[in-house]
Design an enzyme around this catalytic site. Structure first.
Site, PDB file in Angstrom:
ATOM      1  N   LYS A   1     -40.786  -1.034  -4.157  1.00 28.27           N
ATOM      2  CA  LYS A   1     -40.979  -2.211  -3.301  1.00 28.27           C
ATOM      3  C   LYS A   1     -41.007  -3.507  -4.127  1.00 28.27           C
ATOM      4  CE  LYS A   1     -41.036  -0.031   0.696  1.00 28.27           C
ATOM      5  NZ  LYS A   1     -41.422   1.332   0.686  1.00 28.27           N
TER       6      LYS A   1
HETATM    7  C1  LIG Z   1     -41.919   2.332   1.925  1.00 28.97           C
HETATM    8  C2  LIG Z   1     -42.061   2.287   3.403  1.00 28.97           C
HETATM    9  C3  LIG Z   1     -43.166   2.849   4.057  1.00 28.97           C
HETATM   10  C4  LIG Z   1     -44.184   3.680   3.346  1.00 28.97           C
HETATM   11  O1  LIG Z   1     -44.767   3.048   2.279  1.00 28.97           O
HETATM   12  P1  LIG Z   1     -45.693   3.898   1.266  1.00 28.97           P
HETATM   13  O2  LIG Z   1     -46.477   2.836   0.566  1.00 28.97           O
HETATM   14  O3  LIG Z   1     -44.757   4.627   0.369  1.00 28.97           O
HETATM   15  O4  LIG Z   1     -46.523   4.793   2.080  1.00 28.97           O
HETATM   16  C5  LIG Z   1     -43.287   2.660   5.408  1.00 28.97           C
HETATM   17  N1  LIG Z   1     -42.367   1.993   6.118  1.00 28.97           N
HETATM   18  C6  LIG Z   1     -41.274   1.471   5.534  1.00 28.97           C
HETATM   19  C7  LIG Z   1     -40.294   0.716   6.371  1.00 28.97           C
HETATM   20  C8  LIG Z   1     -41.080   1.619   4.169  1.00 28.97           C
HETATM   21  O5  LIG Z   1     -39.984   1.137   3.577  1.00 28.97           O
END
Ligand SMILES: *Cc1c(COP(=O)(O)O)cnc(C)c1O
Length: 385
Positions: free
Chosen positions: A184
């Site tokens: 991210k």
């Molecule tokens: C990455 C992501 C998640 C989950 O995030 P985590 O921190 O890995 O649990 C949920 N929704 C979307 C759209 C994502 O890209």
């Protein structure tokens, strides 16, 4: 052709993050403690949130949000077909029914008209996903929710930093869920943040730590009280001070990280502006996208190969890619449980056939971006129909 493989989205960490972690490791407190509290405070300030709760993932934040809004068996939750499985999985975890809505073709955001068609007496929550860090039309979604007396939970996993009309995503009254997963825009390795009104966060905080009425830091510090109650069984979703120490540095570096990301996006935009081969996403006016992903649709009509081979050809040229996302209704669990066919969400289906994400992260150089562009052009001419 470039010599080294260009990874799709590696993290961008510096000595400062490493030193911050080392400093925490030398203290007596590794779990949720002073660093986590500081990260919550700084994060809330950055996105102008009323409050913030640091968690060990965005998935945890989504799960807890549903529980805090009282969603359970018999309820329906409307979300988008074009999202990561976590968004839908948590709806299943609380025993509610997943209701999918199709997307807009140029932004891949949930289509508000499609939401409206699916609202029933059982609808408890709308869960929009700010795809690629471009916020959904929240005015329209909030209005719709108010009219029907339903809640909104925002999946803002991609949104650092994203704005609607100058206001940061995370500043609204909706529970809003952020991700600091390794790929991210800012990362803590694994981690998440929940923002929203304070009284809802207080409840969420309890659910996130076993359902205990008082956290460990408040019990074990000098003068702390050992006694606590468990009014309801909770989960173990809290963030550690080790993670928070990385998050604090990443948050401070966010303007720099974002600027570097924008430089790559601008390079791609220039290259693909008049392309007959590659179609990027549209950013609507009034929105600041975090540009988490550079998702493209390839023009299959101009090529002799399909998307999967296009990805393989990129890999052969040392360019990593991703696909965001295989639509939820095409996952076997959901297809089986709800009887969905690929054509039930025609926009998502059509987008998916030609969809891929090319490398985009703050660590990339403009030369890296040029390598991606050159590889795409090479494939385009080699496999021209
Ligand atoms: C990455 C992501 C998640 C989950 O995030 P985590 O921190 O890995 O649990 C949920 N929704 C979307 C759209 C994502 O890209």
């Amino acid at each position: 052709m470039r010599k080294e493989f260009l990874s799709f989205s590696p993290p961008f960490l510096t000595d400062e993050e490493i030193q911050a972690v080392t400093a925490v490791l030398k203290t007596d407190w590794l779990s949720s403690g002073p660093k986590t509290a500081e990260f919550e405070k700084e994060f809330a300030k950055t996105v102008q949130a009323k409050g913030a709760l640091a968690l060990n993932s965005c998935t945890a934040a989504l799960h807890i949000s549903l529980l805090a809004e009282g969603v359970g068996p018999g309820d329906e939750v409307i979300t988008t077909a074009m999202t990561f499985c976590a968004t839908a999985n948590v709806i299943e975890h609380v025993g509610a029914k997943t209701v999918l809505a199709d997307i807009e073709p140029e932004t891949f955001l949930i289509d508000v008209k499609e939401i409206e068609k699916r609202i029933t007496k059982k609808t408890k929550v709308i869960m929009p996903v700010h795809y690629a860090g471009h916020a959904c039309d929240m005015d329209a979604i909030n209005k719709l929710a108010q009219k029907h007396g339903i809640k909104v939970i925002e999946d803002a996993a991609h949104c650092m930093p994203a704005k609607i009309g100058g206001k940061p995503v995370g500043s609204s009254d909706n529970l809003t869920c952020f991700s600091f997963y390794a790929t991210k825009n800012m990362t803590t390795g694994e981690g998440g943040m929940l923002t929203g009104p304070q009284e809802k966060l207080d409840q969420a905080r309890m659910i996130a730590l076993h359902g205990m009425s008082r956290g460990a830091w408040k019990r074990f510090e000098k003068g702390g009280n050992w006694r606590y109650d468990v009014p309801a069984p909770g989960f173990k979703y809290n963030m550690s001070d080790i993670q928070a120490s990385i998050g604090l540095v990443q948050l401070k570096r966010l303007p720099e990280l974002y600027e570097r990301r924008l430089a790559i996006v601008n390079r791609y935009d220039q290259a693909f502006k008049k392309s007959n081969l590659v179609k990027p996403l549209t950013v609507k006016s009034g929105y600041q996208s975090s540009h988490h992903l550079y998702a493209i649709r390839i023009n299959l009509e101009a090529l002799k190969i399909d998307r999967d081979q296009f990805i393989a050809e990129l890999a052969e040229r040392n360019i990593g890619t991703g696909v965001h996302y295989i639509p939820i209704h095409m996952m076997s669990y959901y297809a089986k449980k709800y009887g969905w066919k690929p054509s039930d969400f025609p926009v998502a289906e059509k987008v998916f056939e030609r969809l891929l994400s090319i490398p985009l992260c703050s660590r990339m150089t403009v030369q890296d971006a040029d390598d991606v562009i050159a590889a795409i052009e090479d494939i385009g001419s080699k496999f021209k129909r």
